[in-house]
Write an enzyme that holds these catalytic residues in place. Structure first.
Site, PDB file in Angstrom:
ATOM      1  N   ASP A 193       0.854  -1.189   0.000  1.00  0.00           N
ATOM      2  CA  ASP A 193       0.000   0.000   0.000  1.00  0.00           C
ATOM      3  C   ASP A 193       0.890   1.239   0.000  1.00  0.00           C
ATOM      4  O   ASP A 193       2.053   1.190   0.430  1.00  0.00           O
ATOM      5  CB  ASP A 193      -0.944   0.013   1.197  1.00  0.00           C
ATOM      6  CG  ASP A 193      -0.217   0.149   2.533  1.00  0.00           C
ATOM      7  OD1 ASP A 193       0.737  -0.621   2.759  1.00  0.00           O
ATOM      8  OD2 ASP A 193      -0.595   1.017   3.346  1.00  0.00           O
ATOM      9  N   GLU A 209      -0.056  -0.723   5.909  1.00  0.00           N
ATOM     10  CA  GLU A 209       0.995  -0.257   6.820  1.00  0.00           C
ATOM     11  C   GLU A 209       0.981   1.250   6.972  1.00  0.00           C
ATOM     12  O   GLU A 209       1.229   1.789   8.057  1.00  0.00           O
ATOM     13  CB  GLU A 209       2.360  -0.721   6.306  1.00  0.00           C
ATOM     14  CG  GLU A 209       3.521  -0.503   7.282  1.00  0.00           C
ATOM     15  CD  GLU A 209       4.166   0.871   7.184  1.00  0.00           C
ATOM     16  OE1 GLU A 209       4.984   1.208   8.066  1.00  0.00           O
ATOM     17  OE2 GLU A 209       3.853   1.621   6.221  1.00  0.00           O
TER      18      GLU A 209
END
Length: 480
Positions: free
Chosen positions: A122, A185
């Site tokens: 991500d 994250e």
């Protein structure tokens, strides 16, 4: 000779002895020799950069609490991984969780000491004015361009590329190998938390975990000219706290002498002046020991004789501020202030938010007690959220030495490899529940300009840098 002369002579002899001890310790304070393998590790220079570019095209942007996260981009990214790394998908056990975290398992010769290589795919939004399309994945002027090129699709793809190439020649690791890639994250999400729970349920206790973290950087410390590879052996915790002062409010035409904003300001100044005590940890000692052995004579003299200059050195670090000071103490950053929403109204409530990075030697309970003591009883202290600092992994372990030798083999013998306290948070903190050897290192050389692209504009990685990352992982995979 009278007693006065005897005393002066004794003091003089002691000073000469002290100077000799300091000089001898400085002269003998040299870098330690490390044996490495000089063999060449070939990588696919033609196709591997193109593969990373292909993955960078996917807008895998995560948003807090998944509000606005478009998971169709995540699925397309996973599908692209299947196209680009066929050997990995063919020969590894692949699992994709409902939260879009993904994991590959390659059975090794033994299951006693499993290893985990981590990254997250991500990314943060690509805001601001870029010089190129943030999700183009274009290769131009020797660089692979796009959001995630450094943080951390590059390490994900480099580890997959390394494994894919090794599997083409029938590679079998010494121990079970896991490649785990999180999907949230950047927003302190739960995908890695869930992955660790699965490991716990299966009884998997990794002997080695490597995630993003420090990198190879220059000018890390005064007097040191070598490039330094800083490997995170722990990371600071996080604590967000709000200070609140309540009052009756009122009209601005008749302000009190000690209103809520004034009281709050005084509390902030008190905390700024009286922060948490600075302290050395074993990691910080080792960091400066390794840097000092490669520094100019003046710096070597101080670090080689920390028994004499410890207090002075700590004082200088705190005065330097920034990262230097953050290594030796918990830091307070005053980030948000709020008072009245009208320019002629006294606020009934004035508040300030403090973003605190918790050192390994402090605890959240200890910090809250310190804040309350400093600001006084008239200030409300409210905890928003937080988590403790991680335990320190050993810089003397077999696993750390594998990282160290692999860095030297890949990037050059003159690199100084140092343990380091990560100032920011990574997903690897969740693995500290089940592993004693958790490390944080991104195998790439990063200039100041490169680092500005992380969460900033014009994020990119040089092709040369990326190929070195692939080489690093190929060498490391042969060791684990």
């Amino acid at each position: 000779m009278d007693i006065y002369e005897i005393v002066l002579l004794s003091i003089g002899c002691l000073l000469v002895l002290l100077i000799l001890i300091v000089l001898i310790r400085t002269i003998t304070f040299k870098p330690k020799k490390i044996n490495i393998n000089d063999s060449i590790e070939e990588v696919d220079k033609l196709n591997s950069p193109q593969k990373l570019g292909d993955i960078l095209k996917h807008q895998t942007i995560s948003y807090y609490q998944n509000v606005g996260t478009d998971y169709k981009h995540f699925q397309k990214c996973i599908n692209s991984l299947k196209d680009n790394y066929p050997n990995v998908f063919k020969k590894c056990e692949f699992t994709q969780a409902k939260d879009y975290s993904i994991c590959f398992k390659l059975k090794g010769k033994s299951s006693n000491k499993p290893s985990v290589l981590m990254a997250h795919y991500d990314v943060v939004p690509a805001e601001g004015e870029w010089d190129f399309e943030p999700f183009s994945g274009e290769i131009k002027d020797g660089y692979i361009l796009g959001r995630g090129a450094l943080d951390t699709k590059s390490t994900m793809c480099a580890s997959l590329e390394a494994l894919d190439e090794l599997l083409a020649i029938e590679y079998i690791p010494e121990n079970d190998l896991y490649l785990c890639f999180g999907a949230d994250e950047e927003v302190y999400g739960t995908t890695t938390v869930n992955r660790v729970k699965i490991f716990e349920e299966l009884g998997i206790k990794p002997a080695f975990v490597l995630d993003e973290g420090g990198a190879i950087i220059n000018k890390i410390f005064p007097g040191v000219t070598n490039n330094c590879a800083v490997v995170g052996v722990t990371e600071k915790g996080l604590l967000n706290v709000t200070l609140k002062v309540k009052s009756k409010g009122g009209h601005s035409s008749s302000p009190s002498n000690n209103g809520s904003v004034v009281k709050l300001s005084k509390a902030i100044i008190k905390l700024q002046k009286k922060q948490m005590k600075a302290k050395y940890t074993a990691t910080v000692y080792e960091l400066f020991d390794r840097l000092g052995r490669n520094a100019s004579f003046g710096i070597r003299l101080i670090i080689a004789n920390m028994w004499l200059f410890k207090g002075l050195f700590k004082f200088l670090l705190q005065k330097l501020g920034g990262e230097a000071a953050a290594l030796v103490r918990t830091t307070f950053a005053f980030t948000m202030l709020e008072g009245s929403h009208a320019n002629n109204v006294l606020p009934a409530v004035a508040s300030a938010t403090i973003n605190i990075r918790v050192s390994p030697f402090d605890t959240i309970e200890k910090i809250i007690a310190h804040i309350k003591k400093v600001v006084g009883k008239d200030i409300e202290v409210e905890v928003i959220n937080g988590f403790e600092a991680c335990q320190e992994s050993s810089f003397e372990s077999e696993q750390f030495k594998k990282i160290e030798t692999t860095v030297l083999e890949t990037f050059g013998k003159d690199i100084i490899v140092c343990p380091y306290i990560m100032l920011g948070a990574t997903d690897s903190r969740h693995f500290t529940k089940i592993s004693e050897n958790v490390y944080r290192f991104s195998p790439m050389v990063l200039t100041k300009e490169d680092r500005s692209g992380i969460h900033g504009i014009n994020e990119k990685i040089s092709v040369e840098n990326y190929l070195k990352s692939v080489q690093f992982y190929k060498r490391l995979l042969r060791k684990i």
